[in-house]
Design a protein around this motif. Sequence first.
Motif, PDB file in Angstrom:
ATOM      1  N   GLY A 236       0.823  -1.262   0.002  1.00  0.00           N
ATOM      2  CA  GLY A 236       0.039   0.196  -0.024  1.00  0.00           C
ATOM      3  C   GLY A 236       1.048   1.181  -0.042  1.00  0.00           C
ATOM      4  N   ARG A 237       0.681   2.039  -0.773  1.00  0.00           N
ATOM      5  CA  ARG A 237       1.165   3.500  -1.200  1.00  0.00           C
ATOM      6  C   ARG A 237       2.808   3.290  -1.006  1.00  0.00           C
ATOM      7  NH1 ARG A 237      -2.079   7.496   2.935  1.00  0.00           N
ATOM      8  NH2 ARG A 237      -4.325   7.263   1.952  1.00  0.00           N
ATOM      9  N   TRP A 238       3.131   2.396  -1.648  1.00  0.00           N
ATOM     10  CA  TRP A 238       4.611   1.979  -1.779  1.00  0.00           C
ATOM     11  C   TRP A 238       5.484   3.192  -2.523  1.00  0.00           C
ATOM     12  CZ3 TRP A 238       6.618   2.273  -6.766  1.00  0.00           C
ATOM     13  CH2 TRP A 238       5.845   2.378  -7.715  1.00  0.00           C
ATOM     14  N   TRP A 239       5.027   3.916  -2.938  1.00  0.00           N
ATOM     15  CA  TRP A 239       5.463   5.086  -3.973  1.00  0.00           C
ATOM     16  C   TRP A 239       6.040   6.264  -2.941  1.00  0.00           C
ATOM     17  CZ3 TRP A 239       0.668   3.823  -4.565  1.00  0.00           C
ATOM     18  CH2 TRP A 239      -0.636   4.640  -3.832  1.00  0.00           C
ATOM     19  N   ARG A 240       5.505   5.881  -1.522  1.00  0.00           N
ATOM     20  CA  ARG A 240       5.696   7.216  -0.502  1.00  0.00           C
ATOM     21  C   ARG A 240       7.078   6.965   0.074  1.00  0.00           C
ATOM     22  NH1 ARG A 240       1.035   7.591   3.854  1.00  0.00           N
ATOM     23  NH2 ARG A 240       2.511   9.251   4.462  1.00  0.00           N
ATOM     24  N   PRO A 241       7.918   8.024   0.099  1.00  0.00           N
ATOM     25  CA  PRO A 241       9.311   7.919   0.469  1.00  0.00           C
ATOM     26  C   PRO A 241       9.409   8.068   1.976  1.00  0.00           C
ATOM     27  CG  PRO A 241       8.877  10.298  -0.382  1.00  0.00           C
ATOM     28  CD  PRO A 241       7.757   9.658  -0.818  1.00  0.00           C
ATOM     29  N   ASP A 242      10.493   7.361   2.622  1.00  0.00           N
ATOM     30  CA  ASP A 242      10.879   7.700   3.760  1.00  0.00           C
ATOM     31  C   ASP A 242      12.235   7.623   4.325  1.00  0.00           C
ATOM     32  OD1 ASP A 242      10.923   7.066   6.657  1.00  0.00           O
ATOM     33  OD2 ASP A 242       9.705   5.355   6.726  1.00  0.00           O
ATOM     34  N   TRP A 243      12.720   8.872   3.864  1.00  0.00           N
ATOM     35  CA  TRP A 243      14.181   9.030   3.739  1.00  0.00           C
ATOM     36  C   TRP A 243      14.817   8.743   4.922  1.00  0.00           C
ATOM     37  CZ3 TRP A 243      15.134   8.865  -0.947  1.00  0.00           C
ATOM     38  CH2 TRP A 243      14.040   9.364  -1.863  1.00  0.00           C
ATOM     39  N   PRO A 244      14.375   8.993   6.297  1.00  0.00           N
ATOM     40  CA  PRO A 244      15.216   8.696   7.262  1.00  0.00           C
ATOM     41  C   PRO A 244      15.413   7.033   7.518  1.00  0.00           C
ATOM     42  CG  PRO A 244      13.660  10.299   7.878  1.00  0.00           C
ATOM     43  CD  PRO A 244      13.398   9.741   6.812  1.00  0.00           C
ATOM     44  N   ARG A 245      14.285   6.299   7.232  1.00  0.00           N
ATOM     45  CA  ARG A 245      14.519   4.778   7.044  1.00  0.00           C
ATOM     46  C   ARG A 245      15.247   4.304   5.885  1.00  0.00           C
ATOM     47  NH1 ARG A 245      11.384   1.162  10.225  1.00  0.00           N
ATOM     48  NH2 ARG A 245      10.384   2.959  10.928  1.00  0.00           N
ATOM     49  N   PHE A 246      15.230   5.220   4.719  1.00  0.00           N
ATOM     50  CA  PHE A 246      15.891   4.847   3.709  1.00  0.00           C
ATOM     51  C   PHE A 246      17.415   5.188   3.802  1.00  0.00           C
ATOM     52  CE2 PHE A 246      18.083   5.788  -0.325  1.00  0.00           C
ATOM     53  CZ  PHE A 246      17.466   4.727  -1.319  1.00  0.00           C
ATOM     54  N   ARG A 247      17.749   5.883   4.482  1.00  0.00           N
ATOM     55  CA  ARG A 247      19.368   6.307   4.899  1.00  0.00           C
ATOM     56  C   ARG A 247      19.613   5.346   5.928  1.00  0.00           C
ATOM     57  NH1 ARG A 247      17.398  11.896   4.868  1.00  0.00           N
ATOM     58  NH2 ARG A 247      17.121  11.787   6.874  1.00  0.00           N
ATOM     59  N   ARG A 248      18.554   5.170   6.737  1.00  0.00           N
ATOM     60  CA  ARG A 248      19.196   3.717   7.857  1.00  0.00           C
ATOM     61  C   ARG A 248      19.363   2.547   7.370  1.00  0.00           C
ATOM     62  NH1 ARG A 248      21.727   1.391  11.766  1.00  0.00           N
ATOM     63  NH2 ARG A 248      20.479  -0.030  12.953  1.00  0.00           N
ATOM     64  N   LEU A 249      18.486   2.136   6.443  1.00  0.00           N
ATOM     65  CA  LEU A 249      18.938   1.032   5.569  1.00  0.00           C
ATOM     66  C   LEU A 249      19.812   0.820   4.817  1.00  0.00           C
ATOM     67  CD1 LEU A 249      17.284  -1.751   4.718  1.00  0.00           C
ATOM     68  CD2 LEU A 249      16.129  -0.452   2.999  1.00  0.00           C
TER      69      LEU A 249
END
Length: 467
Positions: A236-249
Motif C-alpha cells: 500500500g502506497r509503496w511510492w511514498r518516500p521515507d528518507w530517514p528509514r531509507f538512509r538507515r537501511l
Amino acid sequence: MEQPADISSTRSAWRDELAATVKLAWPLILSNLTMALIQATDVVLMGWLGPDQLAAAALGLNLTFAMALVALGILTATAPMMATALGQRSNAVRDVRRTFRQGLWLTAMMIVPMWLILWNAEPVILALGQQPDLAAQAALFLRGYMWSLGGWLFFQVMRNFLSAMERPGWILAISIAGIVLNALLSWSLIFGHFGLPRLGIFGGGLGSSIVWTALAFGLAVVIVRDRQFRRFRLFGRWWRPDWPRFRRLLKLGFPIGMTMGLEGGVFSAAAYLMGLIDAASVAAHAIALQIAATSFMVPLGFGQAATVRVGLALGRGDRPGITRAGWTAFALGVGFMALTGLAMIAAPEAMVGLFLDRGPANDHVVALAVSFLFVAAIFQVADGAQVIGAGMLRGLHDTRVPAIFALFGYWVIGLGVGVLLAFVMGWQGVGIWSGLAAGLAAVALLMLLRWNRRDSLGLAGRVTPVV
C-alpha cells in the motif's frame, strides 16, 4: 538426583533455541537449495551443449555474481531491521511496513545500472582478457539472463519479510515450483522442445528471466492474500518516500553488500583468472564452484536464521538469548559443512559426472574439476564458519567492521595467495582454489573473534532506533 533449577532451565533454553533455529532454518535452507538448483540446472544444460558453451555461461554468470551479491547484501539489511522491530513489538506493523517499502525503493534504484552494465557485457569481458568467441557467447547468454535480476531481487525483499515473520514455508513451496518450471522451460528454449524455438545459450538465460519473474509474482500474491501478512499492507502506497528509514537501511545494508560482494567478487575474479589459463579451467571451475555453492546454501540458511534469531533477542534486550541464537546456528551449519567436505573427498568424480559425461572431449575438464573439489573439501568448514559468523553479527546490526574483514581476507589474502600459487609457483587452477581457501579461513577467524568480543565492544546492548 534432580538437576538444580538454574541448570535445568538453561538446558531447556538451549533446547528451545535449537528447536526454534531448526524450525526457522530448514525452510530457508531448502529454499536456498532450490534457488541454487535453478542455477545448477542452467549449468547442467550448458554442459549438455558443450564445454565451450559451459565456459561462456560461467563467464556471464560470474560477471553478474558480484553485482547481484552487493544488491542482495544491501537488501539483507531489511531482515534484521524487521526482526528487531518485531522483537520490540511497539509499532511493529508500521515499522516493518516502512522498512519493506524502502527495500522496494532500493531494488528499483539498483537494478537499472546493473541492466546497463550487463547489456554491454561483451566489451567488459574482452577487457578482462577473455577469448573473443567466449566473450561473444557470454554476452548472448546475458542478453537473456540479465532480466532475471529484477524478479530475483524483488523476491529477496519479500523473502526477508517472511523470514522475519518466521513463516518461511511459502518461500520453500514457491522455490520448488521454480525448479520444475526452470528445468522444463530452459530445456525447451535451449534445445527447441514443446514447439518452442531452439535458442541455444540465449534460451538458457531467457528461461531464468521468465522463471524469476513468475516466482516474484507468486510470492507477492501470497503476501497480499495471507491473513497474517495482509495486515501489514506492505504494497500500500509503496511510492511514498521515507528518507530517514531509507538512509538507515542503506547505512546498515551497504557494508553487508560490500561483504557479500567482496566474497562473490573474489570467486568471479577467480573465474576470470581461470580464463587466463584456458577454457577447460573455466569450465572445471564452474562445475566445482556450483557443487561447493550448492552445499553452501545450508550454512547460508543457518546464517540467515541466526540474523533473525539474534535480531529478535536483541530487540527484547535478551543477552543470553543472543548467545544461544548465535552459537546454535553456528554449530549446526559448521557441522554440516564438515560432513559435505568428507563427501567431496569420498566421491568427487560422481559429483562432477552430474555435469559432464566422461569422453575424449571432456576428460581434461573432469580431471581439473576433481582436483578443484579436493581443495573445496578443505575449505568447507571455513566457508560455513564465515557466513554464519557474518549472520550472527548482522543480527546485532554490526556490518561495517565485517566488511573490512571481507576486504582484507578475500582480496588481500585470498586473491593474493591464489595469484602467487597459480602463476608464480605454477599450481595453476589448484593454486587459485588454494588461495580462496586461505581467504575464507582468515575471514572466518576474524568474524568469530569479533563475535566473542561483542559484550566488550557494546554490540549486544546496542539497538539503534529507527524513526
